[in-house]
Design a protein around this motif. Structure first.
Motif, PDB file in Angstrom:
ATOM      1  N   ALA A 242       0.828  -1.205   0.000  1.00 40.19           N
ATOM      2  CA  ALA A 242       0.000   0.000   0.000  1.00 40.19           C
ATOM      3  C   ALA A 242       0.863   1.255   0.000  1.00 40.19           C
ATOM      4  CB  ALA A 242      -0.919  -0.003   1.216  1.00 40.19           C
ATOM      5  N   ALA A 243       1.974   1.222   0.720  1.00 40.00           N
ATOM      6  CA  ALA A 243       2.876   2.377   0.741  1.00 40.00           C
ATOM      7  C   ALA A 243       3.465   2.630  -0.644  1.00 40.00           C
ATOM      8  CB  ALA A 243       3.976   2.164   1.765  1.00 40.00           C
ATOM      9  N   SER A 244       3.768   1.537  -1.369  1.00 46.50           N
ATOM     10  CA  SER A 244       4.310   1.707  -2.725  1.00 46.50           C
ATOM     11  C   SER A 244       3.256   2.297  -3.655  1.00 46.50           C
ATOM     12  CB  SER A 244       4.818   0.371  -3.261  1.00 46.50           C
ATOM     13  OG  SER A 244       3.747  -0.502  -3.587  1.00 46.50           O
ATOM     14  N   ILE A 245       1.999   1.931  -3.456  1.00 47.70           N
ATOM     15  CA  ILE A 245       0.909   2.515  -4.247  1.00 47.70           C
ATOM     16  C   ILE A 245       0.816   4.017  -3.969  1.00 47.70           C
ATOM     17  CG2 ILE A 245      -1.598   2.575  -4.548  1.00 47.70           C
ATOM     18  CD1 ILE A 245      -1.603  -0.462  -3.989  1.00 47.70           C
ATOM     19  N   ALA A 246       0.893   4.368  -2.688  1.00 48.53           N
ATOM     20  CA  ALA A 246       0.803   5.790  -2.330  1.00 48.53           C
ATOM     21  C   ALA A 246       2.012   6.568  -2.849  1.00 48.53           C
ATOM     22  CB  ALA A 246       0.694   5.914  -0.809  1.00 48.53           C
ATOM     23  N   ASP A 247       3.190   5.977  -2.762  1.00 44.80           N
ATOM     24  CA  ASP A 247       4.392   6.647  -3.278  1.00 44.80           C
ATOM     25  C   ASP A 247       4.271   6.903  -4.774  1.00 44.80           C
ATOM     26  OD1 ASP A 247       5.585   6.701  -0.790  1.00 44.80           O
ATOM     27  OD2 ASP A 247       6.761   4.883  -1.116  1.00 44.80           O
TER      28      ASP A 247
END
Length: 251
Positions: A242-247
């Motif tokens: 999810a963090a990679s999606i947000a980044d």
């Protein structure tokens, strides 16, 4: 007052720490600057990735046809389920799940298996095996009961494992079980916007997922603990996804 039957599971080796790590990771990704403002976009991408991965776990192909639809009926059903859990529909789905889990299960199965069953009357209807009804009733009770001393990742793992073990429907049980796990995460406040993508990890470790879920069904305490820890670690890894999606959304 009788003790919550899930409480002893929290004391199994590694469970408490794994559940806390999952909770902390998901909490952190909800505080990501992009997710504070644009969580609807990242949640939609999470649902899409989760649906594709969930279907791939069942052997479905991800190829699109010329109309940009999925020819694979399992994939098509998983994407319909994912759409039911995206930001446009999630609040309604969670409300039904909290009030009437059996109705939510029937709806998810109808979406997942619409292209898989010959008789449309079977959609949303559990099988006729006499043990299915009573066990589903117990599962519904488990979902609707408050568990103040049991971390939400543990509840999600147990509900997930029980559905895989019970296989209440003729088709689509895996996709439904993973979707219900997501609903537990949303309805409990663990992952209210469903930003996490645990399905990616379950797909990457599919052999372990299959083995540990089968062992969970035996009821052996060690197997129960292994499955719960495995699911919690997938939730934690799903927060990294999810963090990679947000980044990527911020770039």
């Amino acid at each position: 007052m009788s003790r919550d039957p899930l409480e002893p599971l929290v004391d199994l080796p590694g469970v408490r720490d794994a559940a806390e790590s999952a909770r902390d990771a998901l909490g952190a990704v909800h505080r990501h600057p992009v997710n504070l403002r644009g969580w609807d976009k990242t949640s939609r991408e999470s649902s899409w990735r989760g649906g594709r991965s969930s279907a791939a776990m069942e052997g479905a192909t991800t190829e699109l046809n010329r109309e940009h639809d999925f020819d694979d009926p399992v994939m098509a059903g998983a994407i319909r389920v994912a759409q039911a859990l995206d930001p446009d529909s999630l609040d309604k789905e969670v409300a039904v799940f909290r009030r009437a889990p059996a109705q939510s299960l029937a709806h998810l199965h109808t979406l997942a298996a619409a292209d898989l069953v010959d008789d449309p009357e079977r959609l949303g209807r559990p099988g006729s095996d006499p043990h299915i009804g009573p066990r589903l009733d117990l599962l519904v009770q488990l979902i609707t009961t408050e568990h103040p001393n049991v971390p939400a990742p543990v509840v999600a793992a147990v509900v997930h494992g029980e559905l895989l073990a019970l296989r209440p429907f003729d088709q689509g049980n895996g996709v439904v079980a993973r979707a219900v796990s997501r609903l537990v995460c949303a309805s409990s406040g663990l992952d209210p916007h469903l930003l996490g993508v645990p399905e990616v990890t379950w797909l990457r470790h599919l052999a372990d997922y299959q083995e540990k879920s089968l062992n969970f069904a035996t009821g052996d305490p060690e197997a129960l603990g292994d499955w719960i820890v495995f699911c919690c670690r997938a939730l934690e890894a799903g927060a990294t996804e999810a963090a990679s999606i947000a980044d990527a959304a911020r770039a």
